[in-house]
Scaffold this active site. Structure first.
Site, short mmCIF file in Angstrom:
data_model
loop_
_atom_site.label_atom_id
_atom_site.label_comp_id
_atom_site.label_asym_id
_atom_site.label_seq_id
_atom_site.Cartn_x
_atom_site.Cartn_y
_atom_site.Cartn_z
N SER A 13 43.25 -61.03 -1.50
CA SER A 13 41.80 -60.82 -1.43
C SER A 13 41.42 -59.60 -2.25
O SER A 13 42.29 -58.95 -2.84
CB SER A 13 41.38 -60.66 0.03
OG SER A 13 42.08 -59.59 0.59
N ASP A 146 44.12 -69.68 3.64
CA ASP A 146 43.65 -69.22 4.95
C ASP A 146 43.30 -70.44 5.80
O ASP A 146 42.63 -71.36 5.31
CB ASP A 146 42.35 -68.38 4.84
CG ASP A 146 42.54 -67.11 4.05
OD1 ASP A 146 43.71 -66.72 3.84
OD2 ASP A 146 41.53 -66.50 3.64
N ASP A 239 40.87 -55.41 -15.58
CA ASP A 239 40.32 -54.33 -14.74
C ASP A 239 39.33 -53.49 -15.55
O ASP A 239 39.57 -53.20 -16.71
CB ASP A 239 41.45 -53.39 -14.28
CG ASP A 239 42.34 -54.03 -13.24
OD1 ASP A 239 42.08 -55.19 -12.87
OD2 ASP A 239 43.31 -53.37 -12.82
N GLY A 362 23.88 -45.25 9.23
CA GLY A 362 25.05 -45.26 10.10
C GLY A 362 24.65 -45.47 11.55
O GLY A 362 23.48 -45.32 11.90
N CYS A 389 17.66 -44.06 6.37
CA CYS A 389 17.69 -44.59 7.73
C CYS A 389 18.19 -43.53 8.72
O CYS A 389 17.43 -42.64 9.08
CB CYS A 389 18.49 -45.88 7.79
SG CYS A 389 17.96 -46.90 9.16
N GLU A 413 19.66 -42.41 20.79
CA GLU A 413 20.89 -43.14 20.49
C GLU A 413 22.11 -42.25 20.75
O GLU A 413 23.14 -42.72 21.22
CB GLU A 413 20.90 -43.60 19.02
CG GLU A 413 22.17 -44.35 18.63
CD GLU A 413 22.21 -44.81 17.18
OE1 GLU A 413 21.28 -44.48 16.40
OE2 GLU A 413 23.18 -45.49 16.81
N ARG A 470 17.33 -49.68 15.04
CA ARG A 470 16.67 -49.88 16.33
C ARG A 470 15.73 -48.73 16.66
O ARG A 470 14.72 -48.90 17.30
CB ARG A 470 17.75 -49.92 17.44
CG ARG A 470 17.96 -51.28 17.99
CD ARG A 470 18.97 -51.30 19.10
NE ARG A 470 20.03 -52.25 18.81
CZ ARG A 470 19.87 -53.57 18.76
NH1 ARG A 470 18.70 -54.10 18.99
NH2 ARG A 470 20.87 -54.35 18.46
N HIS A 515 15.88 -48.96 3.96
CA HIS A 515 17.02 -48.83 3.04
C HIS A 515 16.60 -49.19 1.61
O HIS A 515 16.70 -50.36 1.22
CB HIS A 515 18.16 -49.76 3.46
CG HIS A 515 18.83 -49.36 4.73
ND1 HIS A 515 19.89 -48.48 4.76
CD2 HIS A 515 18.60 -49.70 6.01
CE1 HIS A 515 20.28 -48.32 6.01
NE2 HIS A 515 19.52 -49.05 6.79
N GLU A 517 18.08 -48.70 -1.05
CA GLU A 517 19.23 -49.10 -1.89
C GLU A 517 19.35 -50.61 -2.04
O GLU A 517 19.90 -51.09 -3.05
CB GLU A 517 20.53 -48.50 -1.34
CG GLU A 517 21.01 -49.03 0.00
CD GLU A 517 20.47 -48.27 1.21
OE1 GLU A 517 19.40 -47.64 1.09
OE2 GLU A 517 21.11 -48.33 2.28
N1 GLN Z 1 21.51 -45.96 14.15
C1 GLN Z 1 20.16 -45.86 13.70
C2 GLN Z 1 19.24 -46.87 14.38
O1 GLN Z 1 19.68 -47.86 14.89
C3 GLN Z 1 20.06 -45.96 12.19
C4 GLN Z 1 20.60 -47.23 11.62
C5 GLN Z 1 20.84 -47.15 10.14
O2 GLN Z 1 21.10 -46.10 9.60
N2 GLN Z 1 20.82 -48.29 9.48
O3 GLN Z 1 18.05 -46.68 14.40
#
Ligand code: GLN
Length: 540
Positions: A13, A146, A239, A362, A389, A413, A470, A515, A517
């Site tokens: 992979s 697989d 590569d 994150g 985020c 959180e 969230r 986001h 990005e």
């Molecule tokens: N953990 C955060 C939330 O749920 C941010 C999520 C994220 O960075 N995508 O709001």
């Protein structure tokens, strides 16, 4: 009627099947065809949304809020299109819908089996996205051999039988290792992998050979003979450290022409504009004016795939200015521990040699204090900062603690009992038990405040950006934040939610609840990344 290009992978992979598929897509688009890609993931999860990034890399989010495989990011970037939930299908989704149909009684009287019920569902998913398109690219995740992949291979085998020989083409990506001690390329793994495909009734038409150095003629001839393809159909995938060069590498070997021949497609005139712009972009990355060093403070830094779209968005913006990005990975957990052990002076060591900081998205508390220290350093030292985020949430927490002096400020959180929940759960998110697909997901409108960096970057009043979170900024603190120098430069009108923050008097401190990005493209870098990189260049 649409034609189908099926892309499978063999030997190992991580050979870059997604990028190979995206590159083929670009070459066919440049030839004037309307292309629609589909990624099959043979795992049982309904989507990767609940997976740890260490399992699966980044979760890419589409406009319609689907949590998808990161290959969709490559497709969107190379083809410059917005995809949807229909462009990524997992085994979990396929089985779920077959089982739901069985419960409804749709197959009443029948025994439900992998062939034909599961394979029919798979073919249905392929045909569903064929509408109004010339070519459908179907990438099958995983490696030939697989167990999970078998129903997908069986389905695409049947597809050629049903659609006709001229309408379905099989491309197989393999590895051709070079054994240094023997000074030789080894074609045996490729032979085995093609044998495995043939055993289930698929004879590949084109073989893409991933290799670390140029393949000699003899190796190509051997692969052609043993794998039963023509010599021209053995394509070298050497590569490269620049993925945007791969379409060029394929085009030099006439891969696009070859595909058109196989599928009896009338080749159209090359779209010079797109192709020339692509070449110019690659050229700028290959011949940069200089290097720009960006620090990324995250908690999955040992797996770069976890931050794929962030890395690409940086690359697009750097390419625009003809700079090469140099990314310094800073593990938030290490930063947190170091500061706790040695004090904040240590931050200087981490950030002295960089021109800007990104705190990407994150989940979970691990490393969160490290990210908050990074926000503090950027704010106090006028270092360009982009928070994405959770990056915005950390910037708000830091500001609340150190400027508003609410020492216990936190997100619910990370500390559900904090007295100052500057980041909190909205009513609509409280009590949600089902974790899959229930966050704020996909594109939402964001209204921009005139006179801000965000407004200046986007040059428009309303934008649509993609979400995956969230928690939200707690509006009870907004007045206090604003009074003390934080600028709310973008918000979601309907629910009055903070979308973008900035800092007065700082050269570039900007963070987004969404986001950005996910929407950056090589030829259309994201406006916020452009402004951030511009600020970094000025700083360097
Ligand atoms: N953990 C955060 C939330 O749920 C941010 C999520 C994220 O960075 N995508 O709001």
């Amino acid at each position: 009627m649409a034609k189908y290009v099926i892309i499978t992978g063999g030997v190992v992979s991580s050979l870059g099947k997604g990028i190979a598929t995206a590159s083929i897509g670009l070459l066919l688009k440049v030839r004037g065809f309307l292309v629609n890609p589909l990624k099959f993931d043979p795992y049982i999860n309904v989507d990767p949304g609940t997976m740890n990034p260490y399992q699966h890399g980044e979760v890419f989010v589409t406009e319609d809020g689907a949590e998808t495989d990161l290959d969709l990011g490559h497709y969107e970037r190379f083809l410059d299109v917005n995809l949807s939930k229909d462009n990524n299908v997992t085994a979990g989704q396929v089985y779920l819908s077959v089982i739901e149909k069985e419960r409804e009684g749709i197959f009443l009287g029948g025994t439900i089996q992998v062939v034909p019920h599961i394979t029919n569902e798979i073919k249905e998913r392929i045909r569903k996205i064929a509408n109004d398109h010339d070519i459908i690219l179907v990438e099958i995740g995983g490696t030939v051999g697989d167990i999970e992949g078998l129903p997908f291979l069986e389905a695409v085998r049947q597809l050629r039988l049903e659609e006709g020989k001229d309408n379905v083409l099989y491309v197989h990506l393999t590895l051709v290792p070079f054994i240094k001690s023997a000074n030789e390329f080894k074609t045996k793994p490729t032979q085995h992998s093609v044998n495995e495909l043939r055993r289930i009734g698929i004879q590949p038409d084109i073989i893409l050979c991933r290799t670390e150095r140029p393949l000699p003629k003899e190796a190509k001839e051997k692969i052609a003979l043993f794998c039963n393809v023509t010599k021209e159909a053995v394509i070298e995938g050497i590569d490269t450290d620049n993925i945007y060069k791969i379409p060029l590498i394929f085009k030099e070997q006439n891969l696009d022409w070859l595909i058109c021949q196989f599928l009896s497609l009338q080749t159209k005139e090359i779209n010079q504009k797109i192709w020339q712009n692509w070449l110019d972009f690659v050229n700028k990355l290959e011949n940069p004016k200089g290097e720009i060093s960006i620090g990324i403070v995250g908690k999955y830094t040992s797996l770069r795939d976890a931050y794929k779209s962030v890395i690409e968005a940086i690359t697009h913006a750097c390419g625009y200015f003809s700079f090469r990005p140099k990314i310094k990975w800073i593990e938030a957990t290490d930063l947190e521990e170091e500061v706790k052990k040695k004090g904040k002076e240590i931050l200087e060591e981490y950030f002295a040699d960089i021109s800007g900081i990104i705190v990407p998205g994150g989940f979970g508390v691990r490393g969160i204090e490290g990210k908050i220290f990074a926000c503090e350093y950027a704010r106090e030292n006028n270092l360009p900062f982009l928070g994405l985020c959770v990056g915005l949430q950390c910037a708000v927490i830091e500001f609340a603690r150190n400027v508003l002096l609410l020492k216990d400020a936190h997100s619910q959180e990370f500390d559900p009992n904090t007295k100052n929940p500057v980041i909190h759960l909205l009513e609509s998110q409280r009590g949600i038990k089902k974790k899959g697909g229930t966050m704020r997901l996909g594109a939402y409108p964001c209204l921009l405040k005139e006179g801000t960096i965000a407004y200046y970057a986007y040059q428009t009043k309303r934008v649509y950006e993609r979400h995956r979170h969230r928690y939200e900024v707690n509006n009870q603190y907004v007045n206090l934040l604003e009074k003390n120098g934080m600028v709310i430069s973008g918000f979601y009108e309907k629910e009055d939610l903070v979308e973008i923050i900035e800092l007065k008097g700082h050269p570039f401190f900007l963070a987004t609840q969404f986001h950005p990005e996910f929407k950056s493209r090589p030829l259309r870098p994201h406006p916020l990344f452009l402004k951030f990189i511009e600020a970094c260049i000025q700083k360097s």
